[in-house]
Write a protein that holds these residues in place. Sequence first.
Motif, mmCIF file in Angstrom:
data_model
loop_
_atom_site.group_PDB
_atom_site.id
_atom_site.type_symbol
_atom_site.label_atom_id
_atom_site.label_comp_id
_atom_site.label_asym_id
_atom_site.label_seq_id
_atom_site.Cartn_x
_atom_site.Cartn_y
_atom_site.Cartn_z
ATOM 1 N N GLN A 88 -0.905 19.121 96.002
ATOM 2 C CA GLN A 88 -2.222 19.734 96.027
ATOM 3 C C GLN A 88 -2.115 21.259 95.946
ATOM 4 O OE1 GLN A 88 -4.212 17.117 95.256
ATOM 5 N NE2 GLN A 88 -5.729 17.808 96.765
ATOM 6 N N LYS A 89 -1.047 21.796 96.557
ATOM 7 C CA LYS A 89 -0.834 23.247 96.545
ATOM 8 C C LYS A 89 -0.349 23.750 95.180
ATOM 9 C CE LYS A 89 -1.709 24.088 100.934
ATOM 10 N NZ LYS A 89 -2.818 24.995 101.349
ATOM 11 N N PHE A 90 0.156 22.837 94.336
ATOM 12 C CA PHE A 90 0.686 23.245 93.036
ATOM 13 C C PHE A 90 -0.397 23.905 92.173
ATOM 14 C CE2 PHE A 90 4.577 20.221 92.594
ATOM 15 C CZ PHE A 90 5.119 20.812 93.729
ATOM 16 N N GLY A 91 -1.659 23.541 92.478
ATOM 17 C CA GLY A 91 -2.743 24.152 91.706
ATOM 18 C C GLY A 91 -2.834 25.650 91.923
ATOM 19 N N ASP A 92 -2.333 26.123 93.052
ATOM 20 C CA ASP A 92 -2.358 27.561 93.348
ATOM 21 C C ASP A 92 -1.140 28.295 92.796
ATOM 22 O OD1 ASP A 92 -4.667 27.046 94.787
ATOM 23 O OD2 ASP A 92 -3.559 26.693 96.665
ATOM 24 N N LEU A 93 -0.156 27.545 92.294
ATOM 25 C CA LEU A 93 1.081 28.159 91.798
ATOM 26 C C LEU A 93 0.941 28.536 90.331
ATOM 27 C CD1 LEU A 93 3.756 25.744 93.336
ATOM 28 C CD2 LEU A 93 2.825 27.856 94.325
ATOM 29 N N LEU A 129 2.026 10.403 93.179
ATOM 30 C CA LEU A 129 2.446 10.105 91.808
ATOM 31 C C LEU A 129 1.326 10.412 90.821
ATOM 32 C CD1 LEU A 129 4.464 6.795 92.345
ATOM 33 C CD2 LEU A 129 5.351 9.099 91.986
ATOM 34 N N TYR A 130 0.080 10.109 91.204
ATOM 35 C CA TYR A 130 -1.033 10.464 90.341
ATOM 36 C C TYR A 130 -1.173 11.982 90.233
ATOM 37 C CZ TYR A 130 -3.117 5.979 89.112
ATOM 38 O OH TYR A 130 -3.338 4.763 88.539
ATOM 39 N N GLY A 131 -0.847 12.665 91.317
ATOM 40 C CA GLY A 131 -0.875 14.121 91.274
ATOM 41 C C GLY A 131 0.109 14.658 90.245
ATOM 42 N N LEU A 132 1.343 14.099 90.239
ATOM 43 C CA LEU A 132 2.323 14.496 89.234
ATOM 44 C C LEU A 132 1.817 14.193 87.831
ATOM 45 C CD1 LEU A 132 5.720 13.324 90.831
ATOM 46 C CD2 LEU A 132 4.806 15.643 90.706
ATOM 47 N N LEU A 133 1.155 13.039 87.707
ATOM 48 C CA LEU A 133 0.630 12.631 86.396
ATOM 49 C C LEU A 133 -0.393 13.641 85.894
ATOM 50 C CD1 LEU A 133 0.806 10.254 84.341
ATOM 51 C CD2 LEU A 133 -1.204 9.296 85.472
ATOM 52 N N MET A 134 -1.232 14.129 86.812
ATOM 53 C CA MET A 134 -2.258 15.085 86.423
ATOM 54 C C MET A 134 -1.661 16.455 86.053
ATOM 55 S SD MET A 134 -4.990 13.394 86.441
ATOM 56 C CE MET A 134 -4.082 11.887 86.062
#
Length: 781
Positions: A649-654, A696-701
């Motif tokens: 979820q934090k990857f969106g800020d990276l 896993l869905y997060g990685l997919l997105m």
Amino acid sequence: MNAERDLSPLTPGVVRALTDKLYEKRKVAALEIEKLVREFVAQNNTSQIKHVIQILSQEFALSQHPHSRKGGLIGLAACSIALGKDSGLYLKELIEPVLTCFNDADSRLRYYACEALYNIVKVARGSVLPHFNVLFDGLSKLAADPDPNVKSGSELLDRLLKDIVTESNQFDLVGFIPLLRERIYSNNQYARQFIISWILVLESVPDINLLDYLPEILDGLFQILGDNSKEIRKMCEVALGEFLKEIKKNPSSVKFAEMANILVIHCQAADDLIQLTAMSWMREFIQLAGRVMLPYSSGILTAVLPCLSYDDRKKNIKEVANVCNQSLMKLVIPEDDEIDEAKPSAIIPAEPTSEESLSKPEAVTTGESQNELDVRALNQPLFFPCSCERIQVTLNLDGIVQVLDYHLSDTSIGMMTRIAVLKWLYHLYIKTPRKMFRHTDSLFPILLRTLSDESDEVILKDLELLAEIASSPAGQTEEGHGPSDGSDVRPGPVELHVPARAGQLSSSSTKGLECSPSTPTMNSYFYKFMINLLKRFSSERKLLETRGAFIIRQLCLLLNAENIFHSMADILLREEDLKFASTMVHTLNTILLTSSELFQLRNQLKDLKTPESRNLFCCLYRSWCHNPVTTVSLCFLTQNYKHAYDLIQKFGDLEVTVDFLTEVDKLVQLIECPIFTYLRLQLLDVKNNPYLIKALYGLLMLLPQSSAFQLLSHRLQCVPNPELMQTTDNTKPSTSFKRTAASNIDYTELLQHFEKVQNKHLEARHQRAGRAEQLDRRVVL
């Protein structure tokens, strides 16, 4: 000459005939002299006999006139024949003037001198032995005479003298050796042939023990072995072979120590025959004399080690050198670690030292770092250990380490030599750890540099040695043998326990195995090794790329894998070069997830059942935060699926870069590998693993529509009842939640640490980009 009173009892006719240029007339005069002397012998008139010899010597043999000298020579020979067995009483007077004529410029006169001496010796036989040295000296000069007739005459005389020596039991070997030692260094081929022929004769005489004096002539023999003449080389080979046979028969009477340095010098000869022969002798010496050879180890290694890298053109030398090396290594025993080096030398001479050795200790080494061979030991006689008088031998460890250090530092040295050096160092750390740790600080830098070697085999041996240093109980700082004050010390409080290796741990170290990784029983060099290894990887990125995984995997086999990962993670946590830290974490994570060597460590992290495993997870996590994707993979490995979902979820800020997406792609590929079989099976239990599916869905997105996207999408399509992925507040806690709650890990704090580290990386990337932009502007201007 006309003063008859001066030359009486020789008649004027005899005097004239002696000085005649015709040989026949001189021969007639000689017969008259022989008749005259026989009369004096019958009358026992010794004064007249001496007077006649004096006249023939002073007035004729030593005359300025060549024909007079010829007459004097034949006259002296006639006197000897007339004297018969009594000639021994007058040999000095008879021989000296004849030997003087050996130096005459006229070759015919030298031939007559040789003929006269032959007759004198033939009559006197064994009586000439007291004068052997002067005869030998004269003959050695004639052996190199350019005139073939003179040389032929000298050979006849030489054979006669050899027969006399062989028959006699009164030969003065002690008096002869100094002359032999001097003459053996002649460069003339004929003189060398003459010398070798005499050595062979003396060797064959049962009553003459030339072996006792071999140290005096061995160096000269090896020099003759390099002669250009095949015949002389062959003769010298035979002589050396006979000596070696004698040594093998009677090793207890051989002065091994006095010849050790002579062999060391010739083991380094450029001539292949000399080197092979000397190396063969060295092999026999080590096997026969045993520990008597230990004081000369540094010199022997100086000679032997380079030979181990010879190619097939010198295969014989290489094979013998290898046997020497192995045999010498076996002589080092654990007791060598117990001898107090502060005491005076334990080699006690049982008798006065012999003459100064032909070989100086400085001659056996090359380079400034090797010129400290045990000088005390060189000048003291050692004895065969099987004799009744056993003498303790001290291992000169400082000299050995200097030689090994020199050969390991020499970049031109061959691979096999470097491997042999590392084997030697490993052997010394096993047999004499206490003494070796005194040299560790000086050896450590070169051992770290050796990790950049081109050969995998060299690196393996180097890692074995470094692992031994890092795990040996002798390296404990509390024992006083840890790193010196100026060495690289630990920057943090983390201390690790020593793994059990080959039963070498003390009881305290074994106890440490049952404790956590922070137990303060770790060898002080382990952490120093980890710090310097990471520094090496940082300064040599190519080494990290090409050999990094190989080196770390081997260390995990040689040492405790948990210690290695724990210590590296701890060091990387304080790494200022964030780019390197990210790269290193990615490398360690790949090894952790894929290497068969780390199967046990993966299982330990998978369940997080023990405080030690949870402690390790937290330590790894904090360093793994340098790389976002590796942090998620660590959470997948440890089944922290909810935290993995929170991280994603934090990857969106990276800042999402191509490199970032590439790593996500690799993680998807990794999920399909056998390592994550358990994770894929958990997808069947949707109810208890909702955050796994969400992660896993997060990685997919995150992924673009690539092959990795398709791969993960197909995997998620296989998940049964997707509706069950929905969670509610009243859902019964799953087993995974229970485990997480029981682990007492503060995931909120870990997430905050992740954000903090990633902010640092973002700032560092912007700084690098700014510097690059400024550089581009300067180039444009």
